[in-house]
Design a protein around this motif. Sequence first.
Motif, mmCIF file in Angstrom:
data_model
loop_
_atom_site.group_PDB
_atom_site.id
_atom_site.type_symbol
_atom_site.label_atom_id
_atom_site.label_comp_id
_atom_site.label_asym_id
_atom_site.label_seq_id
_atom_site.Cartn_x
_atom_site.Cartn_y
_atom_site.Cartn_z
ATOM 1 N N LEU A 354 9.864 0.556 82.853
ATOM 2 C CA LEU A 354 9.336 0.702 84.794
ATOM 3 C C LEU A 354 7.415 0.453 84.578
ATOM 4 N N GLN A 355 7.697 -0.228 85.952
ATOM 5 C CA GLN A 355 6.166 -0.442 86.341
ATOM 6 C C GLN A 355 6.136 0.847 87.735
ATOM 7 N N VAL A 356 5.823 1.996 87.734
ATOM 8 C CA VAL A 356 5.701 2.469 89.163
ATOM 9 C C VAL A 356 4.018 3.278 89.697
ATOM 10 N N ASP A 357 4.345 3.365 90.374
ATOM 11 C CA ASP A 357 2.702 4.039 91.443
ATOM 12 C C ASP A 357 3.187 5.250 90.568
ATOM 13 N N ASP A 358 1.561 5.490 90.685
ATOM 14 C CA ASP A 358 1.370 6.453 89.670
ATOM 15 C C ASP A 358 0.617 7.469 91.180
ATOM 16 N N GLN A 359 1.707 8.602 91.125
ATOM 17 C CA GLN A 359 2.075 9.324 92.123
ATOM 18 C C GLN A 359 3.039 10.626 91.690
ATOM 19 N N PRO A 360 2.361 12.317 92.826
ATOM 20 C CA PRO A 360 3.368 12.968 92.457
ATOM 21 C C PRO A 360 4.360 12.738 92.600
ATOM 22 N N GLY A 361 5.564 13.551 92.019
ATOM 23 C CA GLY A 361 7.102 13.401 92.033
ATOM 24 C C GLY A 361 7.851 11.591 91.332
ATOM 25 N N VAL A 362 7.439 10.901 91.426
ATOM 26 C CA VAL A 362 7.750 9.746 90.612
ATOM 27 C C VAL A 362 9.339 10.191 90.175
ATOM 28 N N ILE A 417 7.301 0.143 91.270
ATOM 29 C CA ILE A 417 7.214 -1.390 91.836
ATOM 30 C C ILE A 417 8.305 -2.444 91.118
ATOM 31 N N GLU A 418 8.157 -2.095 89.895
ATOM 32 C CA GLU A 418 9.547 -2.920 89.270
ATOM 33 C C GLU A 418 9.939 -3.102 87.921
ATOM 34 N N VAL A 419 11.272 -3.089 87.797
ATOM 35 C CA VAL A 419 11.935 -2.609 86.518
ATOM 36 C C VAL A 419 11.742 -4.023 85.601
ATOM 37 N N ALA A 420 10.705 -3.798 84.847
ATOM 38 C CA ALA A 420 10.330 -4.672 83.925
ATOM 39 C C ALA A 420 11.178 -4.865 82.618
ATOM 40 N N SER A 421 12.180 -4.115 82.365
ATOM 41 C CA SER A 421 13.374 -4.666 80.935
ATOM 42 C C SER A 421 14.112 -3.251 80.624
ATOM 43 N N VAL A 422 15.178 -3.621 80.541
ATOM 44 C CA VAL A 422 16.299 -2.882 80.029
ATOM 45 C C VAL A 422 16.464 -3.350 78.571
ATOM 46 N N ILE A 423 16.687 -2.334 77.430
ATOM 47 C CA ILE A 423 16.955 -3.208 75.931
ATOM 48 C C ILE A 423 18.039 -1.953 75.667
ATOM 49 N N ARG A 424 19.350 -2.655 75.434
ATOM 50 C CA ARG A 424 19.960 -1.336 74.379
ATOM 51 C C ARG A 424 19.470 -0.817 73.768
ATOM 52 N N VAL A 425 19.968 0.506 72.952
ATOM 53 C CA VAL A 425 19.046 0.922 71.637
ATOM 54 C C VAL A 425 20.862 1.081 71.415
ATOM 55 N N LEU A 426 21.013 0.781 69.753
ATOM 56 C CA LEU A 426 22.070 1.017 68.551
ATOM 57 C C LEU A 426 21.860 2.221 68.335
#
Length: 430
Positions: A354-362, A417-426
């Motif tokens: 994820l790309q997130v705002d660097d803020q308390p509580g996120v 801000i964005e869900v940049a990627s989702v990849i499953r883990v074997l």
Amino acid sequence: MSMENSIGIGLLGAGTVGGALVRRLVGESDAIALKTGLTFDVRKIGVSRLHAERDFAVTEGLLTDDPFEVVNDPTVDLVVEVMGGKDPAGDLILAALEAGKPVVSANKELIAARGPELIAAAERAGVPFLFEAAVGGGIPIIRPLSETLAGETLDRVIGIVNGTTNYILTEMEAGATYLTALEQATDLGYAEPDPTADVSGADAAAKAAILASLAFGTWVDPSNVYTEGIEELTAVDMSFAAELGYVVKLVAVCERKDAGVNARVHPAMVPKDHPLASIRGATNAVFIEGAAIDSLLFSGPGAGGDPTATAVLGDVIDAARETLAGAQVAPRIRFSPGEIVPFTDIPTRWYVRLQVDDQPGVLAKIAASFGDEEVSIRSVWQEGVDQEAALIVVTHQAPESAQRAALASITAIPEVIEVASVIRVLGASK
Ligand code: HSE
């Protein structure tokens, strides 16, 4: 053995695999005869372009652009279909079987789509219909699954079954761009005529449907195979994967659960110590888990003319032997009705970037979204740059539907801000 006693081969398609097969049947005929006692004579070849350049000798009258001429030729005893595509290959195979001619096919797309119908037609005709080359190119996997392991209770089959995508991912790990690697895979003869079938996962999905059907004895239609390709994968995720102890692979996973069977194709983070992690380039591999055998790994060249032609040739010899025996051929594969478990019910593990705002509580809000869906977090990694942070969350196993629901609520968090990627883990079996 005289030419009159040769087995007449009718070939549908003379591309990468067909050309390699003709060269072997002609160039290695003595060696084949010594080993098997059989001689083969290519009597007719159906091609789409009569005057294209060929890498084998073309004698007068050998080629035709009417594929039914191949099937109907009275000197053709056995039909080999390596033309690919569902149409007209399906009708040609049915016509050959109905005429009592054994058929060997490498056509995963067709077999995945119409397998039961073709297998039933072969059973009615009492002739072999063999398709070892349809999955895993030169790797013997159809015969082990449908014959050698017929008495085993199989739980899971995981395959790297597309050479093009494994080649691309291996090259990307070494720093190549996606497009350069795709071009190389095409030049090397690994890719399908339209490589979209490779990169979208469709080719692997057809193979997954075949593997699951053979492993569990319940027919799995490709429309029931959840499919994700490699088009969205980025070098960033591949290097995060390496840091976290994984390698990214396009995997076909076929599982037998208490409620039924499931098959799916998607990129996966494969732990570096898993046998599939070391499969590189166009190599394919199929990892089989069963009650008594524990696990088996089959690996080898999964694409390319010569290895695939070896699998076709093995089927040709097998079909010729059975036919010469004269008896009605007993079916080697049977399917019985069974449930298909939807992918959303299957337990999966996720890597989410994820790309997130660097803020308390996120982080707390993201953790709560997973927690609300009863998805447990295994590890979190964060790197802040200016006011933004890249956040990577790896979850424990939870139903795919719960992972998706958590992601939907994470997407709605204003600081995400964005869900940049989702990849499953074997994960581990069962
Ligand atoms: N395009 C396929 C692959 C060829 O890359 O694996 C073998 O089916």
